[in-house]
Design a protein around this motif. Sequence first.
Motif, PDB file in Angstrom:
ATOM      1  N   GLY A 142       0.811  -1.216   0.000  1.00 14.34           N
ATOM      2  CA  GLY A 142       0.000   0.000   0.000  1.00 14.34           C
ATOM      3  C   GLY A 142       0.841   1.261   0.000  1.00 14.34           C
ATOM      4  N   ILE A 143       1.941   1.248   0.752  1.00 17.59           N
ATOM      5  CA  ILE A 143       2.827   2.415   0.798  1.00 17.59           C
ATOM      6  C   ILE A 143       3.482   2.645  -0.564  1.00 17.59           C
ATOM      7  CG2 ILE A 143       4.940   3.333   1.834  1.00 17.59           C
ATOM      8  CD1 ILE A 143       4.182   1.820   4.385  1.00 17.59           C
ATOM      9  N   ALA A 144       3.816   1.556  -1.253  1.00 21.64           N
ATOM     10  CA  ALA A 144       4.548   1.674  -2.516  1.00 21.64           C
ATOM     11  C   ALA A 144       3.686   2.183  -3.663  1.00 21.64           C
ATOM     12  CB  ALA A 144       5.149   0.317  -2.893  1.00 21.64           C
ATOM     13  N   MET A 145       2.372   2.145  -3.525  1.00 21.28           N
ATOM     14  CA  MET A 145       1.490   2.546  -4.625  1.00 21.28           C
ATOM     15  C   MET A 145       1.155   4.031  -4.550  1.00 21.28           C
ATOM     16  SD  MET A 145      -1.212  -0.588  -5.212  1.00 21.28           S
ATOM     17  CE  MET A 145      -1.744  -0.664  -3.499  1.00 21.28           C
ATOM     18  N   PRO A 146       1.538   4.816  -5.561  1.00 23.50           N
ATOM     19  CA  PRO A 146       1.121   6.231  -5.586  1.00 23.50           C
ATOM     20  C   PRO A 146      -0.396   6.342  -5.709  1.00 23.50           C
ATOM     21  CG  PRO A 146       2.881   5.779  -7.181  1.00 23.50           C
ATOM     22  CD  PRO A 146       2.378   4.455  -6.701  1.00 23.50           C
ATOM     23  N   SER A 147      -0.943   7.408  -5.151  1.00 23.37           N
ATOM     24  CA  SER A 147      -2.395   7.579  -5.147  1.00 23.37           C
ATOM     25  C   SER A 147      -2.973   7.646  -6.558  1.00 23.37           C
ATOM     26  CB  SER A 147      -2.774   8.844  -4.365  1.00 23.37           C
ATOM     27  OG  SER A 147      -2.514   8.685  -3.000  1.00 23.37           O
ATOM     28  N   PHE A 148      -2.284   8.353  -7.460  1.00 21.98           N
ATOM     29  CA  PHE A 148      -2.851   8.503  -8.805  1.00 21.98           C
ATOM     30  C   PHE A 148      -2.869   7.162  -9.540  1.00 21.98           C
ATOM     31  CE2 PHE A 148       1.695   9.039  -9.491  1.00 21.98           C
ATOM     32  CZ  PHE A 148       1.923   8.371 -10.673  1.00 21.98           C
ATOM     33  N   LEU A 153      -6.157   2.153 -11.111  1.00 27.95           N
ATOM     34  CA  LEU A 153      -6.452   0.736 -10.918  1.00 27.95           C
ATOM     35  C   LEU A 153      -7.871   0.539 -10.382  1.00 27.95           C
ATOM     36  CD1 LEU A 153      -3.165  -0.700  -9.370  1.00 27.95           C
ATOM     37  CD2 LEU A 153      -3.961  -0.885 -11.719  1.00 27.95           C
ATOM     38  N   LEU A 154      -8.267   1.383  -9.432  1.00 31.82           N
ATOM     39  CA  LEU A 154      -9.616   1.281  -8.867  1.00 31.82           C
ATOM     40  C   LEU A 154     -10.681   1.558  -9.916  1.00 31.82           C
ATOM     41  CD1 LEU A 154      -9.026   3.058  -5.431  1.00 31.82           C
ATOM     42  CD2 LEU A 154      -9.408   0.619  -5.808  1.00 31.82           C
ATOM     43  N   SER A 183     -20.084   8.065  -5.441  1.00 30.78           N
ATOM     44  CA  SER A 183     -19.185   8.913  -6.230  1.00 30.78           C
ATOM     45  C   SER A 183     -17.901   9.253  -5.478  1.00 30.78           C
ATOM     46  CB  SER A 183     -19.903  10.205  -6.639  1.00 30.78           C
ATOM     47  OG  SER A 183     -20.160  11.033  -5.501  1.00 30.78           O
ATOM     48  N   MET A 184     -17.922   9.166  -4.145  1.00 31.77           N
ATOM     49  CA  MET A 184     -16.755   9.548  -3.356  1.00 31.77           C
ATOM     50  C   MET A 184     -15.945   8.352  -2.854  1.00 31.77           C
ATOM     51  SD  MET A 184     -16.825  12.896  -3.214  1.00 31.77           S
ATOM     52  CE  MET A 184     -15.971  13.490  -1.757  1.00 31.77           C
ATOM     53  N   THR A 185     -16.459   7.140  -3.028  1.00 29.79           N
ATOM     54  CA  THR A 185     -15.787   5.969  -2.458  1.00 29.79           C
ATOM     55  C   THR A 185     -14.423   5.726  -3.094  1.00 29.79           C
ATOM     56  OG1 THR A 185     -17.875   4.900  -1.887  1.00 29.79           O
ATOM     57  CG2 THR A 185     -15.950   3.483  -2.096  1.00 29.79           C
ATOM     58  N   LEU A 186     -14.367   5.667  -4.416  1.00 30.59           N
ATOM     59  CA  LEU A 186     -13.091   5.388  -5.081  1.00 30.59           C
ATOM     60  C   LEU A 186     -12.057   6.493  -4.857  1.00 30.59           C
ATOM     61  CD1 LEU A 186     -14.138   3.713  -8.470  1.00 30.59           C
ATOM     62  CD2 LEU A 186     -13.575   2.668  -6.269  1.00 30.59           C
ATOM     63  N   VAL A 258      -5.543  17.213  -5.108  1.00 27.62           N
ATOM     64  CA  VAL A 258      -5.386  17.970  -6.354  1.00 27.62           C
ATOM     65  C   VAL A 258      -5.400  17.027  -7.552  1.00 27.62           C
ATOM     66  CG1 VAL A 258      -3.844  19.472  -7.663  1.00 27.62           C
ATOM     67  CG2 VAL A 258      -4.122  19.813  -5.201  1.00 27.62           C
ATOM     68  N   ILE A 259      -4.621  15.952  -7.476  1.00 31.22           N
ATOM     69  CA  ILE A 259      -4.555  15.003  -8.590  1.00 31.22           C
ATOM     70  C   ILE A 259      -5.790  14.109  -8.612  1.00 31.22           C
ATOM     71  CG2 ILE A 259      -3.248  13.078  -9.554  1.00 31.22           C
ATOM     72  CD1 ILE A 259      -0.734  14.322  -8.440  1.00 31.22           C
ATOM     73  N   ILE A 260      -6.213  13.657  -7.435  1.00 32.73           N
ATOM     74  CA  ILE A 260      -7.350  12.731  -7.378  1.00 32.73           C
ATOM     75  C   ILE A 260      -8.615  13.385  -7.910  1.00 32.73           C
ATOM     76  CG2 ILE A 260      -8.805  11.371  -5.839  1.00 32.73           C
ATOM     77  CD1 ILE A 260      -6.014  10.239  -6.335  1.00 32.73           C
ATOM     78  N   GLU A 261      -8.845  14.640  -7.560  1.00 35.57           N
ATOM     79  CA  GLU A 261     -10.037  15.334  -8.072  1.00 35.57           C
ATOM     80  C   GLU A 261      -9.993  15.471  -9.579  1.00 35.57           C
ATOM     81  OE1 GLU A 261     -10.934  18.085  -4.096  1.00 35.57           O
ATOM     82  OE2 GLU A 261     -10.233  19.009  -5.958  1.00 35.57           O
ATOM     83  N   ALA A 262      -8.806  15.691 -10.123  1.00 34.71           N
ATOM     84  CA  ALA A 262      -8.695  15.795 -11.582  1.00 34.71           C
ATOM     85  C   ALA A 262      -8.993  14.452 -12.246  1.00 34.71           C
ATOM     86  CB  ALA A 262      -7.299  16.281 -11.960  1.00 34.71           C
TER      87      ALA A 262
END
Length: 318
Positions: A142-148, A153-154, A183-186, A258-262
């Motif tokens: 989990g730590i190794a995976m960047p959020s974007f 993947l999700l 809409s907010m879960t992922l 910032v990135i996740i919302e985009a």
Amino acid sequence: MLTVLSMIARRLLTLVPLLLGITLFVFGIMQFSPIDPALSVLGDQATPAQIAAFKAANGLDDPFPLRYLHFLGDLLHGNLGMTFPPSVPVATKISTALPLTVQLTLLGVAGALVIALGLGITAAVYRDRWPDQVMRFVSMAGIAMPSFWLALLLIQELAVRRGLFPTGGYVNPADSPTQWLRSMTLPALALAIPVGCSLARIVRTSMVEELDKDYVRTAVGAGLPPRVVIGRNVLRNALVNPLTVLGLRIGYLIGGTVIIEAIFSLPGMGTQIMSAVQQNDTALAQGTVLTIALGFVVVNLVVDIAYLFANPRLRGGH
């Protein structure tokens, strides 16, 4: 109690130079950026006379210290400036975008806490056995995976292939709480998993240290069920250190939005920043960045105060 109140007062006093430093840093970056506000508003076809008139009317020719003082004065009155045409108050833009970012951050924090407590407590209780090894592997992954990357993947697995969640977009909770949560879960999971996995390692370490103390062996030897000892004493004492780290992780969550919302097409603060950069809108970029930075400071202040109340040694004045 007086000791805690005096420490809170000192924390509040340190905020003054910190906030001034943040405003100066953000204002300075925007003022010395290569973007010319006059050209952004008037267009490339503007004449030198029009550019000079625009700068004189908006105080852009004033010395930097004077511009900064004017900026602080406007900031104290809640005036963050106007966006480029169509002219809309920056504060209005932020007031519509900020609630969504707050919702996403809170969901991310809640998810991270669930993951951290689940993995950390399990690993500590079954330390050096196979559940501990599994939890360590999961937390490292989990730590190794960047959020974007995790967000993509999700979307691919849970939205495109299985259709359990929408690929993007936002639904107001007032319109449909169920659709809002879908809409907010992922996006929340994409933020929560890396943070929760990193916190899980800290929870495990703190739990192991507490489980090795004499009072735990005494309580278990006296006949108290281990789950009662862990729930009432060990967990409460072990969460003091992870609480301090949580404040920094919340800052990571705020920045990650910032990135996740985009990626998920969510109209929050991140989308406003992206829009400001694409349109060379310095006022909007300045206002959104400053709001996020101030939010990070406020969150860390709240965590510091919570830590003061959670740590019995500080409450006792030692």
